[in-house]
Design an enzyme around this catalytic site. Structure first.
Site, PDB file in Angstrom:
ATOM      1  N   TYR A   1       0.865  -1.188   0.000  1.00 45.49           N
ATOM      2  CA  TYR A   1       0.000   0.000   0.000  1.00 45.49           C
ATOM      3  C   TYR A   1       0.893   1.226   0.000  1.00 45.49           C
ATOM      4  O   TYR A   1       1.405   1.651   1.021  1.00 45.49           O
ATOM      5  CB  TYR A   1      -0.929  -0.025   1.214  1.00 45.49           C
ATOM      6  CG  TYR A   1      -1.805   1.202   1.350  1.00 45.49           C
ATOM      7  CD1 TYR A   1      -2.446   1.750   0.245  1.00 45.49           C
ATOM      8  CD2 TYR A   1      -1.985   1.817   2.584  1.00 45.49           C
ATOM      9  CE1 TYR A   1      -3.246   2.868   0.360  1.00 45.49           C
ATOM     10  CE2 TYR A   1      -2.789   2.935   2.723  1.00 45.49           C
ATOM     11  CZ  TYR A   1      -3.417   3.460   1.610  1.00 45.49           C
ATOM     12  OH  TYR A   1      -4.218   4.577   1.733  1.00 45.49           O
TER      13      TYR A   1
ATOM     14  N   ASP B   1      -2.559  -1.598  -3.794  1.00 44.52           N
ATOM     15  CA  ASP B   1      -2.837  -0.221  -4.162  1.00 44.52           C
ATOM     16  C   ASP B   1      -1.507   0.521  -4.174  1.00 44.52           C
ATOM     17  O   ASP B   1      -0.993   0.901  -3.130  1.00 44.52           O
ATOM     18  CB  ASP B   1      -3.815   0.384  -3.147  1.00 44.52           C
ATOM     19  CG  ASP B   1      -4.097   1.856  -3.401  1.00 44.52           C
ATOM     20  OD1 ASP B   1      -3.599   2.388  -4.414  1.00 44.52           O
ATOM     21  OD2 ASP B   1      -4.806   2.467  -2.576  1.00 44.52           O
TER      22      ASP B   1
ATOM     23  N   HIS C   1     -12.288   1.089  -4.244  1.00 43.69           N
ATOM     24  CA  HIS C   1     -11.461   0.277  -5.144  1.00 43.69           C
ATOM     25  C   HIS C   1     -12.256  -0.969  -5.543  1.00 43.69           C
ATOM     26  O   HIS C   1     -13.290  -1.279  -4.945  1.00 43.69           O
ATOM     27  CB  HIS C   1     -10.172  -0.162  -4.448  1.00 43.69           C
ATOM     28  CG  HIS C   1      -9.241   0.967  -4.131  1.00 43.69           C
ATOM     29  ND1 HIS C   1      -8.086   1.220  -4.828  1.00 43.69           N
ATOM     30  CD2 HIS C   1      -9.292   1.915  -3.144  1.00 43.69           C
ATOM     31  CE1 HIS C   1      -7.467   2.264  -4.308  1.00 43.69           C
ATOM     32  NE2 HIS C   1      -8.193   2.707  -3.280  1.00 43.69           N
TER      33      HIS C   1
END
Length: 284
Positions: free
Chosen positions: A117, A157, A275
């Site tokens: 992330y 992500d 997302h």
């Protein structure tokens, strides 16, 4: 698929808070998807919360953020990992809740999976400095991972749209974090030919690392498919999105891809995160 070959399904999702995602329907998606390894970002919950939501059939690895209720990455798997690691970047750099590696034995081979992330950043602020430090850490760590295991994948992500194909409104975002030329140049090198000198979109040069962007490999030269849309306005309905959720694999693993999917919700009111999951099947 030949005998002795296992289909390994790896899914990645930024849940924007796993407890909220389950309240909105994540559990139904997971029950239907037959996932072997689930990488989660923005967990924003305790290990006990994750275990309670997923159930006893899952083996949970969780690296929480230093600040409670922020970030957090996890790996949930049907079979337990043999080992896991969390350090990235300089020794004093706080990467807690943002990088979790694990080795899994699949058909006698080690597959390394990373749930990552990357910081969202904000140009001209300390947040962007932290983002670049993290990307520097990735640039140093990726060759080490590839040397450790020829079958490795970094998923999650990554908060950078690599190319103009990856953002619907790219012209309006060239000066915003997530599409800054300096950020995108890291990805030019991540995906550049291994060992070759790669010129980034910002004019910088550096060695290519040879990793493969599975989403672009599978989708081809098309817009998207996007993986994040703002909750605001009509972004989702108009597909005004960003492709910032990746599965990036070593060439050895990329050659084993048998399926790729972006599990976009059928309608705005059926979304359980801003997302969407990215799901890839690998033949091991």
């Amino acid at each position: 698929m030949s005998s002795g070959t296992t289909n390994l399904r790896i899914a990645s999702i930024n849940t924007n808070g796993i407890r909220a995602a389950f309240r909105k329907g994540m559990g139904a998606w997971l029950d239907a998807r037959d996932v072997d390894i689930l990488a989660i970002q923005e967990v924003r919950a305790s290990t006990e919360d994750i275990e309670g939501l997923l159930g006893p059939e899952w083996n949970i690895l969780h690296d929480a953020a230093t600040a409670k209720g922020r970030a957090g990455v996890a790996l949930a798997s049907r079979a337990a990992a043999s080992i896991h690691r969390v350090a990235i970047g300089e020794e004093e750099f706080d990467s807690a809740g943002r990088w979790l590696e694990a080795d899994y034995e699949v058909n006698g081979q080690i597959v390394t999976v990373v749930s990552a992330y990357v910081h969202s950043g904000e140009d001209g602020t300390p947040k962007q400095v932290e983002k670049y430090r993290f990307l520097d850490g990735m640039a140093a760590r990726l060759p080490e991972i590839a040397a450790h295991s020829p079958l490795a994948v970094v998923v999650g992500d990554l908060n950078v749209g690599h190319r103009t194909l990856d953002i619907r409104n790219w012209k309006g975002n060239v000066k915003r974090a997530g599409f800054l030329p300096k950020e995108r140049a890291y990805f030019d090198r991540f995906f550049g030919e291994a060992g070759a000198t790669v010129e980034g979109v910002d004019g910088s040069t550096g060695p290519g690392l040879g990793w493969v962007d599975i989403g672009r490999q599978q989708a081809g030269e098309v817009d998207g498919p996007y993986t994040w849309w703002s909750w605001r306005g009509q972004a989702f309905d108009n597909d005004t999105g960003w492709r910032i959720d990746y599965q990036m694999a070593t060439p050895g693993l990329a050659a084993r891809v048998t399926g790729y999917s972006v599990d976009r919700a059928a309608a705005h009111d059926e979304r359980w995160s801003d997302h969407t999951p990215v799901v890839v099947d690998y033949a091991i």
